[in-house]
Design an enzyme around this catalytic site. Structure first.
Site, mmCIF file in Angstrom:
data_model
loop_
_atom_site.group_PDB
_atom_site.id
_atom_site.type_symbol
_atom_site.label_atom_id
_atom_site.label_comp_id
_atom_site.label_asym_id
_atom_site.label_seq_id
_atom_site.Cartn_x
_atom_site.Cartn_y
_atom_site.Cartn_z
ATOM 1 N N CYS A 242 32.946 0.866 27.053
ATOM 2 C CA CYS A 242 33.602 0.278 25.874
ATOM 3 C C CYS A 242 35.083 0.118 26.200
ATOM 4 C CB CYS A 242 33.355 1.103 24.625
ATOM 5 S SG CYS A 242 33.841 2.838 24.726
ATOM 6 N N ARG A 247 32.679 4.931 22.261
ATOM 7 C CA ARG A 247 31.563 4.150 21.713
ATOM 8 C C ARG A 247 30.414 4.084 22.717
ATOM 9 N NH1 ARG A 247 34.611 -1.294 20.008
ATOM 10 N NH2 ARG A 247 35.920 -0.652 21.762
#
Lengths: 284, 168
Positions: A242, A247
């Site tokens: 990410c 994430r």
């Protein structure tokens, strides 16, 4: 389909279960958040706070703490090698998954996630307290090594992966993937010089894996997104990334524990490294 | 800021005479600057819990209202500016529920600390007091939103001033 259909259903606990097992022997509830003061405003009774930066990252090198520092983090939080750590946090468990992944780097495998995270617990009106637990110091032997090679990818690994056109998942927003934005919506910091994605990566925003309440989607839905949508095969060598790896920790958790892919790595350098790196190729 | 004995960055308490912060804000800065990290956190939590007290009250009218959700913050923030007859400003602020705790705390601190300033005083005020209040451990790349509310307050003052100038 129930949670038991997941490849490793034992890694998820529900808010109902946790509420009934707050004082379960041999477990430690761990809160890990984006909002650095959120734990102090109130947390699940008995939960300790492990901060992704102050506790898990080296202060001077962009890297994780060493095994001795990890053992100290665990010892002071009353965590032994046999303690089951149940992680939860804000942002649909981004940082909870990140902390879990970091624990796995040191070989701590007794880890679980509170499905739905902090938001679900709060929305259900469950107990919160400002009282910080004072766990007795635990004995945590210093791990022999940090197992980076198993679940962590570095720039060179990722470059080789890209050149070999092996499966790679970009979990950022579509706008970041296309290069239209060089930051995630609502987070204009952590600047990068260029927008786009790593050549060969497929765009599957992390959020596709969760329901509106932050709980993970059912296995059948996850298979449609990842196994069919990305044509991932059992045994595939997969990298997720990410911007700074939080994430993608979430997606790493989904692929590893809920779908059972055994060879998934998180490229924590992610776009803040790749997008700034001299001579790193990108696609738009 | 200055370098400490071992090369670390330390925040030197500001002199109100040198920097010209408003008296109310200076009191808050001085309080936080003297606190150890843990007590800073406790006080920030206390301020964050006061944020709702700075929302508009029924029947209030404002010189300018600026309510928006933009890229720099995780939720909608509304800034309501009142400029009284003597030219002093008063702020009310609404925060969406996803706004982070530090932003809530800074909202309380700034609504209190800037109350009674002039438009120019708000516009000219530097933001280098923020690390002294928040503390080095909590100022992070992702927590730059601690500056966001001040930016929005200044923006409201700037728009108000420009409107006045345009009307003159």
């Amino acid at each position: 389909m129930s949670e038991t259909a997941y490849a490793h259903p034992e890694v998820l606990v529900s808010t109902d279960w946790l509420a009934a097992h707050l004082d379960e022997p041999g477990q430690r509830i761990v809160e890990s958040n984006e909002d650095v003061l959120l734990y102090d405003t109130g947390h699940i009774p008995g939960a300790v706070h492990i901060d992704w930066r102050a506790d898990l990252q080296d202060a001077l090198v962009r890297d994780y703490i060493d095994p001795a520092a990890f053992a100290e983090v665990c010892a002071k939080n009353g965590i032994t090698r046999d303690t089951t750590c149940i992680f939860y946090g804000d942002k649909s468990n981004w940082w909870a998954c990140y902390a879990l992944w970091a624990f796995r780097l040191f070989g701590h495998t007794k880890v679980k996630i509170l499905n739905g995270g902090r938001d679900k617990w709060v929305k259900e009106g469950r107990a919160l307290t400002k009282e910080k637990p004072k766990p007795a110091r635990a004995e945590y032997p210093v791990p022999a090594e940090r197992k980076d090679a198993e679940i962590r990818a570095f720039f060179d690994d990722t470059l080789a992966h890209s050149k070999a056109r092996k499966p790679m998942i970009d979990v950022r927003s579509p706008e970041e993937f296309s290069g239209d934005k060089t930051h995630m919506p609502e987070y204009p910091q952590e600047g990068v010089l260029r927008g786009g994605h790593i050549p060969g990566a497929k765009s599957v925003p992390w959020k596709k894996a969760v329901n509106d309440d932050g709980t993970f989607k059912e296995r059948k839905e996850l298979e449609a997104i990842y196994s069919e949508g990305c044509n991932l095969q059992p045994g595939d060598d997969i990298i997720a990334y990410c911007r700074i790896g939080e994430r993608s920790s979430h997606t790493w958790f989904v692929l590893t524990y809920l779908l059972g892919y055994s060879n998934v790595r998180n490229y924590d350098g992610s776009w803040t490294e790749w997008g700034n790196r001299v001579r790193a190729p990108i696609e738009r | 800021m200055a370098l400490g004995q071992s090369g670390e960055i330390v925040y030197v308490p500001l002199s109100r005479g040198d920097m010209g912060y408003p008296p109310q804000l200076t009191k808050i800065i001085d309080l936080f600057a003297a606190l150890p990290e843990e007590e800073k956190r406790e006080n920030l939590i206390a301020y964050s819990e006061q944020a709702k007290k700075h929302e508009p009250r029924p029947g209030e009218t404002f010189s300018l209202e600026d309510i928006r959700k933009d890229e720099e913050c995780t939720d909608t923030v509304g800034v309501y500016l009142t400029v009284d007859e003597s030219g002093h400003v008063h702020f009310r602020i609404t925060l969406g529920e996803k706004v982070q705790t530090l932003t809530k705390a800074m909202t309380s601190i700034l609504c209190r600390g800037l109350d009674g300033c002039t438009i120019e005083e708000v516009l000219e005020m530097p933001s280098d007091f923020v690390p002294q209040i928040v503390g080095g451990q909590l100022v992070r790349i992702r927590s730059q939103t601690v500056y966001y509310v001040l930016t929005r307050m200044k923006s409201a003052c700037r728009v108000y001033r420009d409107r006045l100038r345009a009307a003159a």
